[in-house]
Scaffold this active site. Sequence first.
Site, PDB file in Angstrom:
ATOM      1  N   ASP A  44      26.419 110.624  97.632  1.00 38.51           N
ATOM      2  CA  ASP A  44      27.507 109.706  97.347  1.00 38.51           C
ATOM      3  C   ASP A  44      28.139 110.126  96.020  1.00 38.51           C
ATOM      4  O   ASP A  44      27.477 110.729  95.172  1.00 38.51           O
ATOM      5  CB  ASP A  44      26.959 108.282  97.250  1.00 38.51           C
ATOM      6  N   ASP A  97      23.180 104.801  96.141  1.00 42.30           N
ATOM      7  CA  ASP A  97      22.715 103.784  95.205  1.00 42.30           C
ATOM      8  C   ASP A  97      21.781 102.759  95.828  1.00 42.30           C
ATOM      9  O   ASP A  97      21.321 101.850  95.156  1.00 42.30           O
ATOM     10  CB  ASP A  97      23.906 103.065  94.545  1.00 42.30           C
ATOM     11  N   ASP A 156      25.422 102.146 100.055  1.00 41.80           N
ATOM     12  CA  ASP A 156      25.220 103.262 100.980  1.00 41.80           C
ATOM     13  C   ASP A 156      24.095 102.987 101.974  1.00 41.80           C
ATOM     14  O   ASP A 156      23.565 103.914 102.575  1.00 41.80           O
ATOM     15  CB  ASP A 156      24.907 104.536 100.192  1.00 41.80           C
TER      16      ASP A 156
END
Length: 651
Positions: free
Chosen positions: A339, A528, A532
Amino acid sequence: MSDACGCSDDKPETGASEEAEGALGFWQVTEVRAAAVAGVLLLAAWIASMAGGPRMLTLPLEVGALLVAAWTFVPSTLRRLVKGRIGVGTLMTIAAVGAVALGQFEEAATLAFLYAISEGLEEYSLAKTRRGLRALLDLVPAEARVLRNGIETTVSPSTLVPGERLIVRPGERLATDGRVIIGRTSLDTSALTGESVPVEVGPGSEVYAGSINGTGPLEVEVTSTAENNSLARIVHIVEAEQSRKGPGQRLADNIAKKLVPGILIAAALIIVFGFIVGEPMLWFERALVVLVAASPCALAISVPVTVVASVGAASRLGVLIKGGGALEALGRIRTIALDKTGTLTRNKPSVIEVVGTGSATRTQVLALAAGLEARSEHPLARAILASTTDRASVIDVDTVPGAGLEGLLDGRCVRLGRPGWIDAGDLAPDIERMQHAGATAVLIEDGGEVIGAIAVRDELRPEAAEVIARLTASGYTTAMLTGDNVITATALGKEAGITEVHADLRPEDKAEIIRTLQSRQPTAMVGDGVNDAPALATADTGIAMGAMGTDVAIETADIALMGEDLNHLPQVLDHARRTRAIMLQNVGLSLLLIAVLIPLALFGLLGLAAVVLIHELAEIVVIANGVRAGRLSRTAALKPAQLAPALEPAA
């Protein structure tokens, strides 16, 4: 521990014995002490025999050695048999009884003695690695100072309750989790997160048990009891998850469980063959030797001891691994999807540019944007609100999902949002320039007219490019997944060294991209742990970044990097690959041992004592090899240029 393994036959699978768990040293393990006594008696019997001593002297010594050593596994084997469960202890018990029936007391005692040694080493190695994990709890000080009724009082950390005010002087450790009320200092959190750089904290900062205070005194409001603080939670979760088995461990268990009944049947057939050929005693003895030769104890313990040692070592690195399943999956990973926000970047966006149109000033643009973002929790909102103290009095603010915000100012419609939802008009060149610089651009509209644009940039972590280079050098494919626009995402990806960039993604889109990547190679998702969640759950391995103190991340991720240093990612990947290699070595060695010893025993090339010695020495080798997984690889601290030649492609 596997049922197939007679080691600790009546003990739960999740841990070593309570005595071994709390043992201070090698000699305090029951099996080790029993083996030592049996060894002394066997040695005395051998010396007496070599000196020509009478049988009436050596026999009691051999029987004594047999009884002492057999006490470590025969009672538990009988208890398991009552429950209808057989294991390696069953094979050893039958072999010892058979040797006694043949009058081979010395061989029976030797078998029991060597088996007790291997049992003790297994108990000690498992307990030692678990004690290494539980040693984290020793980071909590024995005493804590609190303000009660305005008086500073020294108490036990176990008595602390949320809401109390904790006094932490320079150089002292925090007794539990809390929130800073008064004071500023730097905290050493290396024992928790594996990061050597102190963390600066001040009023409002969250602080965690076991951290060492730097130079400034603190007053901290307690937010968790000693039993439920972040440190205790880490230990309890890892201990609970250590029993989760991966494919390698399940394979070893399944082979061992099926092998034990098969060995008993084979031994019975050998005895029947002996009666058929007219040499029952010869083949009865060979059946006993085959029984011991085919013992799968080394196979059954080969993976568990490796997993326990490896998970404990990872915790010292500031990484939580949820058992053998997650560890093995991580060792097979070839693609890393990351991410952007909070993983590759600091998650601390800031306004880097403001452009106005016509008579609109920078102050006016920011004030209107701040008025719209006043109640938003979006990272962009925090950046905009931090950049100005002026806020327009915008009312009736609504969120338009995936687009932006709109509200009313003095009866006029005002909006803030992404280009496309709001027409950039004359600001189109500025928007494109901002995005090519890696910034996220938002437009502000007042009464249907665009009055300005704001560029917000979340800087890459300083170590991001180096980490990506290191992953690439190690043979991994990397990809970036983000909800940001394509131009901004591509610019940041290029800066980080990532060429495969997927942008404009919603959470469910990220999960779909993960499925696509999985169709090519085993894939890990690094995020995180909250936003996500779908992608983390879809990936072969979900890795939560910066999970210290985040319940959701610690509970849901397969692996949690407790700190904010992205360098932990290649470190734990290297560690997992090395651990998986050790697992495969142990399983291969254990199966090879059985394959070689069975025919040698069947054709009488090896006697009972020789087979016992070879087999138990091999088990010691397997345990020692597994314990190697508890040592962090030297390559963990190397730079990419140094590391590339030293690493093989991912298995």
